[in-house]
Design an enzyme around this catalytic site. Structure first.
Site, PDB file in Angstrom:
ATOM      1  N   GLU A 246       0.865  -1.251  -0.067  1.00 27.00           N
ATOM      2  CA  GLU A 246      -0.021  -0.087  -0.056  1.00 27.00           C
ATOM      3  C   GLU A 246       1.132   1.287  -0.064  1.00 27.00           C
ATOM      4  O   GLU A 246       1.975   1.196   0.402  1.00 27.00           O
ATOM      5  CB  GLU A 246      -0.938  -0.047   1.120  1.00 27.00           C
ATOM      6  CG  GLU A 246      -1.677   1.204   1.246  1.00 27.00           C
ATOM      7  CD  GLU A 246      -2.578   1.050   2.774  1.00 27.00           C
ATOM      8  OE1 GLU A 246      -3.658   1.785   2.492  1.00 27.00           O
ATOM      9  OE2 GLU A 246      -2.108   0.515   3.771  1.00 27.00           O
TER      10      GLU A 246
ATOM     11  N   LYS B  82     -10.166   0.665  -0.803  1.00 30.58           N
ATOM     12  CA  LYS B  82     -10.231   0.501   0.650  1.00 30.58           C
ATOM     13  C   LYS B  82     -11.499   0.874   1.400  1.00 30.58           C
ATOM     14  O   LYS B  82     -11.746   2.119   1.170  1.00 30.58           O
ATOM     15  CB  LYS B  82      -8.987   1.042   0.963  1.00 30.58           C
ATOM     16  CG  LYS B  82      -8.596   0.724   2.468  1.00 30.58           C
ATOM     17  CD  LYS B  82      -7.382   1.324   2.896  1.00 30.58           C
ATOM     18  CE  LYS B  82      -6.816   1.319   4.610  1.00 30.58           C
ATOM     19  NZ  LYS B  82      -5.759   1.649   4.643  1.00 30.58           N
TER      20      LYS B  82
ATOM     21  N   CYS C 135      -4.523  -3.128   4.492  1.00 25.69           N
ATOM     22  CA  CYS C 135      -4.100  -2.644   5.652  1.00 25.69           C
ATOM     23  C   CYS C 135      -5.186  -2.685   6.744  1.00 25.69           C
ATOM     24  O   CYS C 135      -5.428  -3.914   7.302  1.00 25.69           O
ATOM     25  CB  CYS C 135      -3.771  -1.396   5.262  1.00 25.69           C
ATOM     26  SG  CYS C 135      -2.564  -0.849   6.761  1.00 25.69           S
TER      27      CYS C 135
END
Length: 522
Positions: free
Chosen positions: A86, A186, A219
């Site tokens: 990321e 995300k 993440c």
């Protein structure tokens, strides 16, 4: 003629062997070769300052030059898929307006087939996507990367930002032919004010000829039900690609520690690529299976790291540990059962209706009970009890959660260890409900140091850790000295308690914990 046919046969054989053996790597049946790259990204010296698109492309191009080198290196080692971290291409700490020149237009993967390398003319502002696509095509490798993307919207639309565009933290997956296979935006942003949250969580996955379907998320998503848990359970996924920019937080949320725990809990393979910035506490990548890991954690030096490993394909019909956990919780088998279906010695099991860790009446009074105390760990107020002596049985409770520990040290050292419990809403750097039972090494010899970040230990400890967890979503953490990983001997449900046991850790014990996520109470 016979000589020509023989020569042709030899050529075919050589081609076959070259396919099977690449740079000395033999690919076994039912296995695939994966690569992840921990990248030390070249960052903008002033990310809040506005720049032209050309300057943004120049900086991102320097990072993509490194990506290109690593894709070639991975392909030469036989890798069939590579994952990048990321924020690796553009960096971080942007404002909403300053990141705009770094954003590509990325059509959602549902909008139809597109090969950016071969069809670069279809959309504007796709230079980064094109280059990633060409890397995949040139090296005949599946490629997953993370970048910033933009999507125009009408200001009259609900949720459309005032500047007339959505900005997303986006993963892209390309096939070995360069085609864009899947995109993921995300969902759980971590103080990323430059980006928007999509209206609904993406359930993103793509198919491969060597390992079936791969799911992907990013993440902070790994700590939440949506989309990570939903994605895996709804679509029965066994392979996960995971770009991350994770800041390590000991003792419970080191990157490699939790990535391994997630792999173990869900019985999935995870290809996790973290960014490498030790001054920010960012390192920790790996290729994880439920029983073995290939990891990289380095807080001392700089530069990137390529990890390549051959791992087995997990069959789609293989049950997750969480499914097994729920079954054990509901059925409450009389005999000892574990998530690996391995029988346990009688001494590891506790008797029917017996509270684990309970000290018998005969043992009471033989030695002074250690005192309870409170200390902050991971910004939460844990209740602790210290480990005194060579061996013992301990119990500590908070709210509805009770933790029990049987332990024996191989050699008595002067290190202080404590058993801690927390059952409540975590509210710092994110809000989520945690049930945690943790055996940790303290930072010093005083109680106030318990919960501090510790990286080295010498004590080898045999232990059995139990807890009456209220959630089936339990992540087993086992971290040893030098931020290395170990695996439990046994774990599973018994008498409505979850247990984790280990006979002699491979190195000094830092953390042994049951980290439960009670998603419904978030």
């Amino acid at each position: 003629m016979a000589f020509t046919m023989m020569a042709l046969c030899w050529k075919l054989l050589i081609c076959f062997l070259f396919y099977q053996v690449v740079s000395g790597r033999v690919r076994r049946e039912g296995h695939y070769v994966a690569a992840v790259y921990e990248h030390e990204s070249i960052l903008s010296p002033n990310p809040a300052a506005p720049v032209e698109r050309r300057a943004a492309l120049e900086l991102m191009g320097r990072n993509l030059d490194i990506y290109e080198q690593q894709v070639l290196a991975a392909a030469r080692q036989g890798a069939q898929i590579i994952v990048f971290p990321e924020d690796g291409i553009h960096g971080f700490n942007f404002t909403r307006s300053s990141i705009y020149p770094y954003l590509d237009f990325v059509p959602h993967s549902h909008s139809g087939k597109w090969n950016p390398c071969r069809e670069s003319h279809l959309y504007n502002d796709t230079e980064v996507v094109q280059r990633l696509s060409c890397m995949a095509l040139k090296n005949k490798i599946f490629l997953v990367a993370n970048l910033g993307s933009k999507q125009p919207c009408e200001r009259s639309e609900p949720r459309c930002p005032s500047d007339g565009r959505f900005q997303f933290n986006t993963n892209v997956a390309f096939g070995a032919d360069g085609a864009l296979l899947a995109t993921y935006r995300k969902h759980n942003l971590y103080f990323e004010y430059a980006f928007d949250t999509p209206a609904e969580p993406d359930y993103a996955f793509f198919d491969t000829p060597f390992a079936g379907k791969f799911g992907m998320f990013t993440c902070f998503d790994i700590l939440f039900f949506e989309p990570a848990v939903s994605l895996i359970t709804q679509y029965n996924l066994k392979q996960i690609v995971y770009p991350t920019a994770w800041m390590n937080q000991l003792p419970l949320l080191s990157a490699v520690e939790f990535q391994q725990a997630f792999s173990t809990a869900f019985n999935v393979n995870i290809l996790a690529a973290n960014i490498h910035h030790p001054t920010l506490g960012m390192t920790g990548s790996g290729i994880y299976t439920p029983v073995k890991s290939f990891i990289y954690h380095n807080m001392e030096s700089y530069g990137g790291k390529l990890i390549v490993a051959e791992i087995p394909v997990i069959a789609a019909d293989y049950k997750t540990n969480l499914e097994s956990n729920e079954r054990f919780r509901v059925n409450l088998h009389d005999s000892c059962r574990t998530s690996t279906s391995t029988s346990l010695d009688d001494e590891v099991c506790f008797k029917e209706q017996e509270t684990p860790g309970r000290v018998s009446e005969k043992e009471k009074g033989k030695e002074q009970s250690p005192p309870f105390f409170y200390a902050e760990m991971m910004y939460d107020n844990f209740t602790f009890v210290p480990l005194w002596g060579e061996k013992g049985e301990l119990q500590v409770c908070a709210n509805s959660l009770c933790c029990y520990l049987n332990y024996q040290r191989a050699v008595l050292t002067d290190e202080l260890y404590a058993l801690g419990v927390f059952d409540g809403l975590h509210t710092v750097h994110g809000t989520y409900y945690v049930q945690a039972c943790a055996l940790v090494k303290c930072g010093g010899l005083s109680f106030s140091t318990c919960g501090q970040e510790v990286t080295d230990a010498t004590a080898l400890i045999d232990f059995q850790l139990w807890a009456n967890m209220s959630t089936p979503y339990i992540f087993p953490l086992l971290l040893t000295s030098g931020i290395t990983l170990d695996f439990a001997d046994h774990m599973g449900w018994k008498n409505n308690h979850y247990f984790l046991s280990k006979n002699r850790t491979s190195a000094g014990l830092l953390t042994a914990a049951l980290y439960g996520r009670w998603y419904e109470k978030d």
